[in-house]
Design an enzyme around this catalytic site. Structure first.
Site, PDB file in Angstrom:
ATOM      1  N   GLU A   1       0.591  -1.356   0.164  1.00 15.32           N
ATOM      2  CA  GLU A   1       0.385  -0.027   0.165  1.00 15.32           C
ATOM      3  C   GLU A   1       1.099   1.323   0.142  1.00 15.32           C
ATOM      4  OE1 GLU A   1      -2.121   2.973  -0.432  1.00 15.32           O
ATOM      5  OE2 GLU A   1      -3.412   0.775  -0.724  1.00 15.32           O
TER       6      GLU A   1
ATOM      7  N   GLY B   1      -9.170   4.203  -0.578  1.00 13.37           N
ATOM      8  CA  GLY B   1     -10.415   5.528  -0.500  1.00 13.37           C
ATOM      9  C   GLY B   1     -11.729   5.000   1.051  1.00 13.37           C
TER      10      GLY B   1
ATOM     11  N   ALA C   1     -17.732   8.249   1.415  1.00 12.51           N
ATOM     12  CA  ALA C   1     -18.821   9.251   1.778  1.00 12.51           C
ATOM     13  C   ALA C   1     -19.473   7.875   2.419  1.00 12.51           C
ATOM     14  CB  ALA C   1     -19.302   9.763   0.873  1.00 12.51           C
TER      15      ALA C   1
ATOM     16  N   VAL D   1       7.002  -5.582 -11.638  1.00 17.57           N
ATOM     17  CA  VAL D   1       6.842  -6.110 -11.648  1.00 17.57           C
ATOM     18  C   VAL D   1       6.590  -7.538 -12.587  1.00 17.57           C
ATOM     19  CG1 VAL D   1       4.423  -8.091 -11.314  1.00 17.57           C
ATOM     20  CG2 VAL D   1       4.534  -6.007  -9.986  1.00 17.57           C
TER      21      VAL D   1
ATOM     22  N   HIS E   1     -15.094   9.233  -8.607  1.00 20.49           N
ATOM     23  CA  HIS E   1     -15.404   8.218  -8.749  1.00 20.49           C
ATOM     24  C   HIS E   1     -14.750   7.659 -11.058  1.00 20.49           C
ATOM     25  CE1 HIS E   1     -19.348   8.378  -5.645  1.00 20.49           C
ATOM     26  NE2 HIS E   1     -18.620   7.847  -5.635  1.00 20.49           N
TER      27      HIS E   1
ATOM     28  N   GLY F   1     -12.230  -0.803  -9.333  1.00 18.21           N
ATOM     29  CA  GLY F   1     -12.697  -0.159  -9.843  1.00 18.21           C
ATOM     30  C   GLY F   1     -12.420  -0.051 -11.710  1.00 18.21           C
TER      31      GLY F   1
END
Length: 554
Positions: free
Chosen positions: A37, A88, A93, A235, A473, A506
């Site tokens: 992370e 996130g 929210a 990688v 988003h 995402g």
């Protein structure tokens, strides 16, 4: 069985809604898992008290800003995103909504699985893990949204959001601490929500069901190792096996200033660094030859969730609009357009300078002229009110942000390009046709709402000056497809051209959802993880399949 020749069975790059789910489920199946992370680990003790503490809020480590929130400006869109242990979820929210079923018929994933039949069970699992409930805390901004919806004739669409918040029982004050209420004692103790509105500046009260309280917490408890402030820079397949069947070498460097470099090995790799992070990393790995077989579809069909950020400011408001949870309610102003009431906590006014008077007109220089004329006229007619509407102090208490989203299709592309500054450094850049800068019907709603309450309709200054919308988003770019000519991963999230390599964030989503995407990212990752066998049963030959084979299996 685990192979001692490798440091880990799987390395997961990123710890957001895809990475945390992946880490938990792989650990649960008996694999040795490491999570890399880039961001910091946050606790109630080190979170900022407001977003004016820029050094603890904004993530720009090369500028010594080591927070958890970032704003990146592209030619087509302004993107707001998080970076932290827990991804996130530290700054989002809490809103966890299921999109309408037509989204599965759009985009490159259509027909690759029986999505409508398969996904409900995975949404249910994600909802249970994230502690999703119907919001019981309605603040002044939510009541105002309902009032404005009634005036617009769409009051019947008003709903309380589904949220991942530990809320107090009806009639009980928040702030009470309980033993783990979600996982039978396996999870941490929790404290009920006090409705401070601080969700997006990081919950300092233990009420927000961020990933470090559920998926990631359980993954670490059962053996996963999280390497915070660690950026993956390379990688590549081991032992000359170009398809990765012999495992992977992963190289990292520290993001906290001392540039420590490390090398790890693993049988499998999962990219889960968010849409932007995964795109950036995969582009660099493909370009320098570490992973040359990545599909040329990389970066195509990036979606903004068709969003617009507008709102209403009520200078001198008698009610504190910051009270409640970050997003407590929503409405539909038409079949495609969804609006949520959003807030920051009292004193967190650092986003205020991005707001300006909402102005209509066609995008471009004529709209800028309209805006300047509108500003001038407003200062002449109402100098005090206009000044109070534009200065940042008190913005959070006096403002209702309207997050507008549409499920209509539309996309841009992203590429790694050399930037004019600095001239020798490549960065992600957007290309393609412009996405709509604003949603006219939503702007009309904001103007009507402002008149109703005696406030001022607002929009983002970047929308006016630069003709670019904002979004929190960003989706797509490594989309699910039936072949390398249609997408980057198959319907099980396996990367075309490689073995034991996956993308789980995402970036795989192939359609605008029209709702906040966090729950869907969790749910599709839950589905992807069901296809990976327990550690004792794997043969480490998992490879992407073309659409013909997928359809044959169905």
């Amino acid at each position: 069985m685990s192979d001692s020749r490798f440091d880990y069975d799987f390395i997961v790059i990123g710890s957001g809604f895809g990475g945390s789910v992946t880490a938990h489920r792989l650990t649960e199946k008996g694999y040795r898992v490491a999570v890399m992370e880039m961001g910091r680990r946050w606790t109630a003790e080190n979170l900022p008290s407001s977003n004016w503490q820029i050094w603890k809020w904004i993530w720009r480590p090369h500028l010594a800003l080591r927070g958890f929130f970032n704003i990146e400006i592209f030619r087509h869109v302004v993107i707001m995103h998080g970076c932290a242990v827990g991804g996130g979820s530290v700054t989002y929210a809490n809103t966890l909504l299921v999109p309408t079923s037509p989204v599965w018929n759009n985009g490159s994933w259509a027909g690759l699985a029986d999505w409508k039949a398969e996904m409900p069970q995975h949404y249910a699992t994600a909802q249970r893990m994230l502690g999703v409930i119907e919001n019981r805390i309605l603040g002044p901004a939510d009541h105002f949204l309902k009032q404005a919806a009634d005036a617009a004739g769409v009051g019947h669409t008003f709903y309380r959001t589904s949220v991942g918040v530990f809320e107090p029982p009806e009639g009980e004050e928040g702030g009470k601490t309980y033993p783990d209420p979600y996982f039978g004692g396996e999870g941490p103790e929790r404290t009920t929500c006090i409705a401070c509105g601080g969700c997006m500046v990081g919950c300092r009260h233990g009420a927000k069901n961020s990933l470090d309280k559920n998926y990631l917490y359980l993954a670490e408890k059962h053996g996963a190792q999280v390497f915070a402030e660690t950026k993956v820079v390379d990688v590549r397949p081991l032992d000359g096996r170009a398809d990765g069947s012999a495992g992977y070498e992963v190289r990292t460097e520290s993001t906290c200033g001392h540039h420590e470099r490390r090398r790890f090995t693993a049988r499998g790799v999962v990219f889960a660094a968010s849409a932007l992070g995964t795109l950036d990393l995969l582009f660099r790995l493909k370009e320098k030859g570490s992973l040359p077989a990545i599909s040329d579809q990389l970066g195509n069909r990036v979606r903004t969730n068709a969003e617009s950020l507008i709102g209403v400011r009520i200078p001198g408001s008698r009610e504190d609009m910051s009270k409640g949870i970050a997003i407590g309610s929503g409405i539909y102003i038409d079949e495609h357009t969804h609006i949520e009431a959003v807030r920051y906590p009292k004193g967190s006014d650092a986003m205020g300078p991005l707001a300006t008077l909402l102005t209509g007109g066609r995008p471009g220089h004529t709209r800028i002229l309209n805006w300047l004329g509108h500003l001038a006229a407003s200062f002449v007619r109402h100098p005090l009110r206009t000044t109070r509407a534009l200065h940042p102090f008190g913005w959070a208490q006096e403002s209702v942000i309207f997050l507008c989203m549409q499920a209509l299709d539309g996309h841009i592309d992203m590429r790694l390009k050399r930037h004019w500054f600095p001239p020798f450094h490549k960065v992600l850049a957007t290309s393609g046709e412009k996405v709509p800068t604003f949603i006219p019907r939503a702007n009309e709603f904001a103007q009507q709402a402002a008149k109703l309450i005696g406030g001022t309709a607002m929009s983002m200054v970047t929308e006016i000056l630069f003709n670019i919308p904002g979004t929190a988003h960003i989706l797509g770019g490594c989309t699910i497809g039936g072949s390398p000519e249609q997408g980057v991963v198959d319907h099980r999230h396996r990367v075309f051209g490689y073995k034991n390599m996956y993308v789980c964030d995402g970036s795989v989503l192939a359609a605008n959802l029209g709702v906040n995407p966090s729950l869907t990212i969790c749910a599709v990752t839950e589905r992807a993880m069901t296809f990976i066998p327990p550690a004792g049963d794997t043969d480490w030959q998992d490879a992407a399949e073309t659409a013909t084979l997928v359809n044959a299996q169905r």
